[in-house]
Enzyme design. Sequence first.
Site, mmCIF file in Angstrom:
data_model
loop_
_atom_site.group_PDB
_atom_site.id
_atom_site.type_symbol
_atom_site.label_atom_id
_atom_site.label_comp_id
_atom_site.label_asym_id
_atom_site.label_seq_id
_atom_site.Cartn_x
_atom_site.Cartn_y
_atom_site.Cartn_z
ATOM 1 N N TRP A 131 -5.018 4.729 6.089
ATOM 2 C CA TRP A 131 -4.536 3.817 5.051
ATOM 3 C C TRP A 131 -5.599 3.815 3.937
ATOM 4 O O TRP A 131 -6.798 3.662 4.235
ATOM 5 C CB TRP A 131 -4.381 2.417 5.654
ATOM 6 C CG TRP A 131 -3.872 1.360 4.730
ATOM 7 C CD1 TRP A 131 -2.790 1.443 3.907
ATOM 8 C CD2 TRP A 131 -4.421 0.038 4.560
ATOM 9 N NE1 TRP A 131 -2.626 0.249 3.240
ATOM 10 C CE2 TRP A 131 -3.608 -0.622 3.615
ATOM 11 C CE3 TRP A 131 -5.505 -0.643 5.107
ATOM 12 C CZ2 TRP A 131 -3.861 -1.931 3.213
ATOM 13 C CZ3 TRP A 131 -5.748 -1.947 4.713
ATOM 14 C CH2 TRP A 131 -4.934 -2.574 3.778
ATOM 15 N N ASP A 212 -6.940 -1.314 14.397
ATOM 16 C CA ASP A 212 -6.101 -1.969 13.404
ATOM 17 C C ASP A 212 -4.677 -1.884 13.939
ATOM 18 O O ASP A 212 -4.193 -0.799 14.255
ATOM 19 C CB ASP A 212 -6.229 -1.211 12.063
ATOM 20 C CG ASP A 212 -5.518 -1.928 10.922
ATOM 21 O OD1 ASP A 212 -4.882 -2.964 11.170
ATOM 22 O OD2 ASP A 212 -5.602 -1.441 9.776
ATOM 23 N N LYS A 247 4.520 -7.430 8.944
ATOM 24 C CA LYS A 247 5.708 -6.608 9.196
ATOM 25 C C LYS A 247 6.491 -7.162 10.382
ATOM 26 O O LYS A 247 7.706 -7.252 10.339
ATOM 27 C CB LYS A 247 5.320 -5.157 9.504
ATOM 28 C CG LYS A 247 3.977 -4.716 8.984
ATOM 29 C CD LYS A 247 3.962 -4.288 7.547
ATOM 30 C CE LYS A 247 2.542 -4.002 7.109
ATOM 31 N NZ LYS A 247 2.401 -3.496 5.780
HETATM 32 C C1 LMR Z 1 1.238 -0.056 3.195
HETATM 33 O O1 LMR Z 1 0.456 0.715 3.756
HETATM 34 O O2 LMR Z 1 2.098 0.321 2.401
HETATM 35 C C2 LMR Z 1 1.172 -1.514 3.522
HETATM 36 O O3 LMR Z 1 0.245 -1.748 4.512
HETATM 37 C C3 LMR Z 1 0.992 -2.370 2.328
HETATM 38 C C4 LMR Z 1 -0.366 -2.247 1.705
HETATM 39 O O4 LMR Z 1 -0.987 -3.285 1.484
HETATM 40 O O5 LMR Z 1 -0.813 -1.138 1.397
#
Ligand code: LMR
Length: 398
Positions: A131, A212, A247
């Site tokens: 992420w 996470d 979510k």
């Molecule tokens: C995502 O990865 O799209 C979500 O977790 C929202 C975000 O805050 O990035």
Amino acid sequence: MMFSHLEPYAGDPILSLNEAFQADPRPDKVNLSIGIYFDDAGRIPVLDCVRDAEAQMLVANAPKPYLPMEGSAAMRAEVQKLLFGADSAALRDGRIATLQTVGSSGGLKVGADFLKRWLPGSGVWVSDPSWDNHRAMFEGAGVAVHPYPYYDAATGGLRFDAMCETLRSLPPKSVVLLHACCHNPTGVDLSREQWQALVAIVRERELLPYLDIAYQGYGDGITEDAYAIRLFADAGQSFFVANSFSKSMSVYGERAGALSVVCASAAEADLVLGQMKATVRRNYSSPAIHAAGIVGRVLGDPALRQAWEADVAAMRERILAMRQRLHAVLGQRLPGRDFGYFLTQRGMFSYTGLSPAQVDRLRDEFGVYLVRSGRMCVAGLNSGNVERTAEAMAAVLA
Ligand code: LMR
């Protein structure tokens, strides 16, 4: 001129794209960018269990004091049972320090600040890719961030051997950020056997896992998706877990999350909780009382809990149905190409392998929005848009 020297903000790859989607006037646009679950009508659902919890709160008409720095005791106790299991030995022994946080992002940041202060020599290793905000958040806290091999572009699967080799080479007390389920952005998860092998490496190298879990229940089930967490806990390992209800309860803007640290003893957990409280006070003082009320009630009230579990199962099954539909249409349009990754990848996301140029074409010509890395939020598909999204993908892939 006080601020003229500032660099312009380039925008966030996920949030800015979501803003661009909102501004797009095309009526048939499709949002597969941000990690949000939309129902089959394309709406963010308000779960009945959440509405009922809020109705109870309205009736109670209780005052809204500041919560303690560590958050609501009722919510924290429910979070611990949800993650570690009601019969967890670590829980029974009082070895888990849990704080309610401002989303799991708040937990990640508080945890990162804590690590910088108390394990200042430790770097953090994140999966390649991860992420986007993981790197930004730890670097923002002053922690050095490094990648470990993860996604195999050739197979759409996992480079597990390369991952293990890197982890085996890390200095003791290195922090390893792991996605407990539904890996963001790839949808590629470890098997149970791979998690077991990883636990052995972590123990042998004295590493500090930082799990996470933002999509609990979207993979194989609420309990099944906690497998890695319970495995590390049962192995007597010290580790962090940041978890989110954004979510799983569809409460994105409520900022409902928690951070748990499993420790070697109850005395150590007390020390950790104390310093975490100090870290929270320096960041945002205390978390949100409304989020605590929702999560505490939905998890703690047997009827609401049952309704929530059914909702999560329905969301998971709808995503799976969309994966299957996408796979079927793409298979028909482009025979001979392997789209099996749509079926093996888990949770909200799939890594499509589309290039940035192909992603741009999808957006410009067809109004279909994916993150430029090729990440697709499968939960943005529905029975009204899945066919034409698959056709658009086939057109840019042909
Ligand atoms: C995502 O990865 O799209 C979500 O977790 C929202 C975000 O805050 O990035």
